[in-house]
Scaffold this motif. Structure first.
Motif, mmCIF file in Angstrom:
data_model
loop_
_atom_site.group_PDB
_atom_site.id
_atom_site.type_symbol
_atom_site.label_atom_id
_atom_site.label_comp_id
_atom_site.label_asym_id
_atom_site.label_seq_id
_atom_site.Cartn_x
_atom_site.Cartn_y
_atom_site.Cartn_z
ATOM 1 N N SER A 76 0.806 -1.226 0.000
ATOM 2 C CA SER A 76 0.000 0.000 0.000
ATOM 3 C C SER A 76 0.835 1.270 0.000
ATOM 4 O O SER A 76 0.434 2.289 -0.583
ATOM 5 C CB SER A 76 -0.953 0.003 1.209
ATOM 6 N N TRP A 77 1.995 1.250 0.654
ATOM 7 C CA TRP A 77 2.817 2.456 0.735
ATOM 8 C C TRP A 77 3.309 2.898 -0.643
ATOM 9 O O TRP A 77 3.662 4.071 -0.834
ATOM 10 C CB TRP A 77 4.007 2.207 1.658
ATOM 11 N N LEU A 78 3.292 1.976 -1.607
ATOM 12 C CA LEU A 78 3.741 2.311 -2.956
ATOM 13 C C LEU A 78 2.674 3.045 -3.767
ATOM 14 O O LEU A 78 2.898 3.370 -4.929
ATOM 15 C CB LEU A 78 4.155 1.041 -3.706
ATOM 16 N N PHE A 79 1.533 3.296 -3.141
ATOM 17 C CA PHE A 79 0.431 3.926 -3.859
ATOM 18 C C PHE A 79 -0.125 5.109 -3.080
ATOM 19 O O PHE A 79 -0.035 5.173 -1.859
ATOM 20 C CB PHE A 79 -0.699 2.910 -4.096
ATOM 21 N N SER A 80 -0.735 6.030 -3.816
ATOM 22 C CA SER A 80 -1.442 7.131 -3.177
ATOM 23 C C SER A 80 -2.752 6.605 -2.610
ATOM 24 O O SER A 80 -3.147 5.467 -2.880
ATOM 25 C CB SER A 80 -1.737 8.233 -4.202
ATOM 26 N N LYS A 81 -3.451 7.415 -1.845
ATOM 27 C CA LYS A 81 -4.733 7.002 -1.282
ATOM 28 C C LYS A 81 -5.743 6.668 -2.372
ATOM 29 O O LYS A 81 -6.656 5.862 -2.159
ATOM 30 C CB LYS A 81 -5.290 8.105 -0.380
ATOM 31 N N GLU A 82 -5.552 7.283 -3.530
ATOM 32 C CA GLU A 82 -6.461 7.044 -4.649
ATOM 33 C C GLU A 82 -6.062 5.831 -5.479
ATOM 34 O O GLU A 82 -6.779 5.430 -6.406
ATOM 35 C CB GLU A 82 -6.525 8.268 -5.560
ATOM 36 N N GLY A 83 -4.899 5.227 -5.143
ATOM 37 C CA GLY A 83 -4.473 4.036 -5.861
ATOM 38 C C GLY A 83 -3.501 4.276 -6.999
ATOM 39 O O GLY A 83 -3.273 3.395 -7.832
ATOM 40 N N GLU A 84 -2.887 5.458 -7.032
ATOM 41 C CA GLU A 84 -1.917 5.759 -8.079
ATOM 42 C C GLU A 84 -0.542 5.249 -7.670
ATOM 43 O O GLU A 84 -0.057 5.524 -6.567
ATOM 44 C CB GLU A 84 -1.836 7.262 -8.329
ATOM 45 N N ASP B 164 8.545 6.637 -7.354
ATOM 46 C CA ASP B 164 9.673 7.183 -6.601
ATOM 47 C C ASP B 164 9.805 6.534 -5.229
ATOM 48 O O ASP B 164 10.909 6.423 -4.688
ATOM 49 C CB ASP B 164 9.530 8.696 -6.447
ATOM 50 N N ARG B 165 8.685 6.108 -4.666
ATOM 51 C CA ARG B 165 8.734 5.447 -3.360
ATOM 52 C C ARG B 165 9.431 4.085 -3.462
ATOM 53 O O ARG B 165 10.190 3.700 -2.577
ATOM 54 C CB ARG B 165 7.331 5.290 -2.783
ATOM 55 N N LEU B 166 9.156 3.370 -4.532
ATOM 56 C CA LEU B 166 9.827 2.085 -4.726
ATOM 57 C C LEU B 166 11.316 2.284 -4.934
ATOM 58 O O LEU B 166 12.140 1.558 -4.368
ATOM 59 C CB LEU B 166 9.217 1.348 -5.918
ATOM 60 N N LYS B 167 11.669 3.276 -5.727
ATOM 61 C CA LYS B 167 13.088 3.568 -5.951
ATOM 62 C C LYS B 167 13.778 3.921 -4.636
ATOM 63 O O LYS B 167 14.903 3.484 -4.363
ATOM 64 C CB LYS B 167 13.236 4.720 -6.943
ATOM 65 N N GLN B 168 13.085 4.700 -3.832
ATOM 66 C CA GLN B 168 13.627 5.125 -2.545
ATOM 67 C C GLN B 168 13.836 3.931 -1.618
ATOM 68 O O GLN B 168 14.886 3.792 -0.970
ATOM 69 C CB GLN B 168 12.670 6.123 -1.901
#
Length: 263
Positions: A104-112, A116-120
């Motif tokens: 879930s952390w890899l997505f926005s609240k809307e599911g986008e 960049d979070r995965l890269k991080q």
């Protein structure tokens, strides 16, 4: 070759088996198949003592951190852990976990999907210490789409060859729960398992990746089925059907024997 992989699902601090599609913010609709009388550490040691590698402990919702730590500390460096993992807590969990599982952390609240979070996370932990959870649901158009927030929110990330090729730059392992059949013991999603092989076939020519499938397994023969459908590229985990989780369809000892034969 396909191998049996163990799981420990935690809900409200206990080891449980839950029908995946009923996981919602309001637990009134929750359907539970099994609540264990054993603590999480019991299962961690059981898997470790039987050399069942690649096992994971998943925190389904809040109030599971202490239970997850208990499992990890019982078998340091042996289990993967997922549920609420992000860039701020990943290193702490990796002190006792072999890998962290992130969804879930890899997505926005809307599911986008937030690449960049995965890269991080990959940069911080290392690609070999991350499992990307691509648990999914099948849409009316016949596509499999990643689902987050207890599998209730469909994201904009579709499972296909391009998705796996891109994500493999930042991880070498994927966990896929077929949420629509999870916990039902009515059989695996055979089409999805076949697709997982097709989507990653060319990728495997240049890279070693691991895929673990979960959802619906009801017989030890499913190990042979997954092995056939995926050409040995996908591993399988059992839940409610397994005798150690109160099931009467699959024996844990038979799964261990299968792994020994494959080795």
């Amino acid at each position: 070759m396909t191998k049996f992989v163990g799981c420990i699902d935690l809900h409200d601090g206990q080891v449980k088996q839950i029908v995946g599609g009923t996981l919602k913010e309001n637990d009134d609709s929750l359907k539970t198949n099994f609540v264990s009388s054993h603590p999480p550490a019991y299962y961690a040691k059981l898997y470790q003592d039987n050399n069942i590698s690649g096992c994971h402990v998943i925190k389904l919702g809040p109030n599971n951190d202490n239970a997850a730590r208990e499992a990890l500390e019982a078998a340091p460096g042996f289990l993967q852990v997922g549920g609420g993992i992000n860039d701020e807590n990943c290193e702490e969990w990796l002190k006792n976990a072999s890998k962290v599982i992130v969804t879930s952390w890899l997505f926005s609240k809307e599911g986008e999907f937030l690449v960049d979070r995965l890269k991080q996370l990959s940069s911080k932990c290392g690609a070999d210490r991350i499992v990307v959870d691509l648990s999914c649901r099948k849409t009316t158009t016949g596509k499999w789409v990643v689902a987050m927030n207890k599998w209730q929110t469909l994201t904009n990330l579709e499972l296909n060859e391009e998705t796996f090729a891109f994500l493999s730059k930042y991880t070498d392992e994927f966990l896929i729960h077929a949420a629509d059949v999870e916990g039902l013991c009515k059989g695996i999603d055979e089409q999805l398992v076949s697709k997982l092989y097709e989507w990653t076939k060319s990728l495997r020519d240049n890279k070693d990746i691991k895929i673990v499938y979960a959802g619906g397994a009801k017989s030890v023969e499913d190990l042979k089925l997954v092995d056939k459908l995926s050409h040995g590229a996908v591993d399988l985990t059992y839940g409610s059907a397994l005798d150690i989780f109160g099931g009467n369809l699959v024996k844990f000892d038979d799964c261990c024997a299968w792994n020994t034969e494959q080795a």
